[in-house]
Design a protein around this motif. Structure first.
Motif, PDB file in Angstrom:
ATOM      1  N   LEU A 276       0.830  -1.202   0.000  1.00 16.83           N
ATOM      2  CA  LEU A 276       0.000   0.000   0.000  1.00 16.83           C
ATOM      3  C   LEU A 276       0.868   1.257   0.000  1.00 16.83           C
ATOM      4  O   LEU A 276       0.525   2.265  -0.621  1.00 16.83           O
ATOM      5  CB  LEU A 276      -0.924  -0.007   1.218  1.00 16.83           C
ATOM      6  CG  LEU A 276      -2.021   1.064   1.240  1.00 16.83           C
ATOM      7  CD1 LEU A 276      -2.981   0.859   0.076  1.00 16.83           C
ATOM      8  CD2 LEU A 276      -2.778   1.022   2.564  1.00 16.83           C
ATOM      9  N   SER A 277       1.999   1.214   0.692  1.00 14.84           N
ATOM     10  CA  SER A 277       2.869   2.388   0.778  1.00 14.84           C
ATOM     11  C   SER A 277       3.492   2.733  -0.562  1.00 14.84           C
ATOM     12  O   SER A 277       3.953   3.854  -0.766  1.00 14.84           O
ATOM     13  CB  SER A 277       3.979   2.149   1.811  1.00 14.84           C
ATOM     14  OG  SER A 277       4.874   1.142   1.369  1.00 14.84           O
ATOM     15  N   ARG A 278       3.528   1.773  -1.500  1.00 13.17           N
ATOM     16  CA  ARG A 278       4.104   2.034  -2.818  1.00 13.17           C
ATOM     17  C   ARG A 278       3.088   2.633  -3.786  1.00 13.17           C
ATOM     18  O   ARG A 278       3.420   2.949  -4.927  1.00 13.17           O
ATOM     19  CB  ARG A 278       4.685   0.744  -3.410  1.00 13.17           C
ATOM     20  CG  ARG A 278       5.906   0.211  -2.662  1.00 13.17           C
ATOM     21  CD  ARG A 278       6.681  -0.773  -3.519  1.00 13.17           C
ATOM     22  NE  ARG A 278       5.905  -1.966  -3.807  1.00 13.17           N
ATOM     23  CZ  ARG A 278       5.897  -3.054  -3.060  1.00 13.17           C
ATOM     24  NH1 ARG A 278       6.648  -3.088  -1.972  1.00 13.17           N
ATOM     25  NH2 ARG A 278       5.168  -4.096  -3.389  1.00 13.17           N
ATOM     26  N   ILE A 279       1.848   2.790  -3.345  1.00 14.78           N
ATOM     27  CA  ILE A 279       0.825   3.408  -4.182  1.00 14.78           C
ATOM     28  C   ILE A 279       0.988   4.925  -4.115  1.00 14.78           C
ATOM     29  O   ILE A 279       1.090   5.500  -3.024  1.00 14.78           O
ATOM     30  CB  ILE A 279      -0.586   3.017  -3.717  1.00 14.78           C
ATOM     31  CG1 ILE A 279      -0.779   1.496  -3.786  1.00 14.78           C
ATOM     32  CG2 ILE A 279      -1.642   3.730  -4.536  1.00 14.78           C
ATOM     33  CD1 ILE A 279      -0.755   0.931  -5.179  1.00 14.78           C
ATOM     34  N   SER A 280       1.022   5.569  -5.260  1.00 11.72           N
ATOM     35  CA  SER A 280       1.157   7.024  -5.302  1.00 11.72           C
ATOM     36  C   SER A 280      -0.021   7.690  -4.598  1.00 11.72           C
ATOM     37  O   SER A 280      -1.177   7.368  -4.868  1.00 11.72           O
ATOM     38  CB  SER A 280       1.215   7.505  -6.759  1.00 11.72           C
ATOM     39  OG  SER A 280       1.273   8.900  -6.835  1.00 11.72           O
TER      40      SER A 280
END
Length: 431
Positions: A276-280
């Motif tokens: 989720l943290s890699r989602i812009s």
């Protein structure tokens, strides 16, 4: 999109105004036209102001910074961030000067010609009249002032009228020329003129060219309606969840997440905090506040459709979705999926479109595959051996302190090869 029909007064104003187009998280374009008259007008306003001298100096500095941004031949995002005290190590690859690199030339001689013309005509005339003198035009105005008898008359035939106006703007931006607000736009020599006139300092100028014709369609992100039906269904489910959370908190939906963020979630279906943290658009605060509810929904989607799971998720996180699933991503590593499509004949842009990725992400995949030895440079770039050798030779000829960096290599090759292509060629040398 945001269009500036003329030049704002400062970089701060430009940044704030262009930012209005990006508040929904969608791709946006900013377009600005400007000319020397804009500079003259702003300087006239500054000169007529009753503000203290210190305020004048601040505003003048802001104007010069904006002119430098307009006239730069480098990456505009790097210039913009540098102004605000930040650093972008590599060019952004997205602004006009990155996509269509600006050629530069040694403009010392033409700068000297224009500066000499300004001096010999008495520092009383604007760019239009000065250009007429340089081009040797026998206009009534030129004749009435006797400027057709000056030694500088007709010495500038190597450039067009448009090119001389560009030179004038760049010299104003560089401080070699300055406009006289009381003289209705007349140009005077500036504080940086003397070293240039004496030949003690060289001047590099941008070569303004007409945009090259192209038949290629511009890259764009697919609209929601163009996405596969299963992705659209996930997107709508996530929008519904967002609406419920926004309504409960009494805030607009975009405060929770932008549509662009939800679309990336629907395409990638992350199932843990790391994914989720890699989602812009998912920062630490929003991940902490909304992450648990969205991850619950995304895990349910991943269980219902195993092929939808984020290929970048860790094996352990995938296994936690359901105990019956193997502890590895069913579609394999995301880089390997790029390799399979490239070998199937897809171009990088087509791979990005097929997988819902950015082209730059695919280009990094290709460099990694070349570095691993799983693709040849030729397979990754489509270049023939002669072109590859050209890039390699240019790389070897670079000074030690910049060898291995893409920007100097891109410049020495006159922009013939895209940054992604250069990255893959250098990866082949590393491998």
């Amino acid at each position: 999109f945001v269009i500036h029909r003329d030049m704002p007064k400062s970089v701060e104003g430009y940044y704030q105004e262009t930012g209005r187009a990006g508040r929904d998280g969608e791709p946006a374009d900013a377009f600005m036209t400007y000319g020397l008259q804009d500079v003259v007008q702003v300087r006239r306003m500054l000169a007529s102001s009753d503000a203290p001298a210190a305020h004048h100096r601040v505003m003048q500095g802001r104007l010069e910074a904006l002119l430098g941004f307009c006239e730069t031949s480098g990456c505009r995002r790097q210039v913009l961030l540098r102004y605000f005290g930040e650093t972008l190590e590599a060019p952004c690859g997205n602004c006009d000067t990155c996509l269509t690199p600006v050629a530069t030339f040694d403009g010392t001689v033409v700068a000297q010609k224009l500066l000499s013309t300004v001096v010999r005509t008495g520092q009383r005339f604007g760019a239009g009249h000065l250009t007429d003198v340089l081009l040797g035009k026998h206009t009534p105005r030129v004749a009435s002032f006797g400027h057709d008898r000056l030694s500088v008359f007709g010495i500038g035939s190597e450039l067009s009228e448009k090119a001389w106006r560009s030179v004038a703007r760049q010299l104003v931006a560089g401080g070699q020329l300055t406009s006289d607000p009381d003289g209705h736009g007349s140009l005077r020599v500036g504080p940086e003129a003397a070293p240039v006139l004496k030949g003690e300092r060289a001047v590099q100028l941008r070569e303004d060219r007409a945009p090259a014709a192209t038949t290629a369609a511009p890259r764009r992100r697919r609209s929601v309606e163009e996405l596969p039906s299963e992705v659209r269904a996930r997107f709508e489910s996530l929008r519904q969840l967002r609406s419920e959370l926004a309504k409960a908190q009494g805030v607009p939906p975009y405060v929770v997440f932008h549509d662009a963020t939800l679309r990336e979630m629907a395409e990638r279906v992350p199932v843990d905090d790391d994914g989720l943290s890699r989602i812009s658009g998912v920062g630490e605060g929003k991940r902490s506040k909304y992450g648990p509810r969205f991850l619950e929904a995304l895990r349910a989607m991943a269980t219902a459709d195993p092929d939808a799971r984020d290929a970048g998720a860790s094996p352990a996180s995938i296994a936690t979705v359901t105990s019956s699933e193997p502890a590895s991503a069913p579609n394999g590593d995301t880089v390997d999926r790029t390799r399979a499509l490239i070998l199937a004949g897809y171009a990088p842009e087509a791979v990005a479109s097929e997988r819902g990725l950015k082209v730059r992400t695919v280009e990094h995949h290709l460099a990694e595959l070349v570095r691993r030895g799983e693709l040849t440079v030729q397979e990754a770039t489509g270049l023939d051996q002669d072109a590859i050798r050209t890039v390699e030779a240019a790389h070897e000829a670079l000074p030690d302190e910049v060898r291995g960096r893409l920007r100097p290599l891109h410049e020495v090759l006159n922009g013939r090869f895209a940054y992604g292509t250069l990255r893959a060629v250098l990866a082949g040398r590393d491998g």
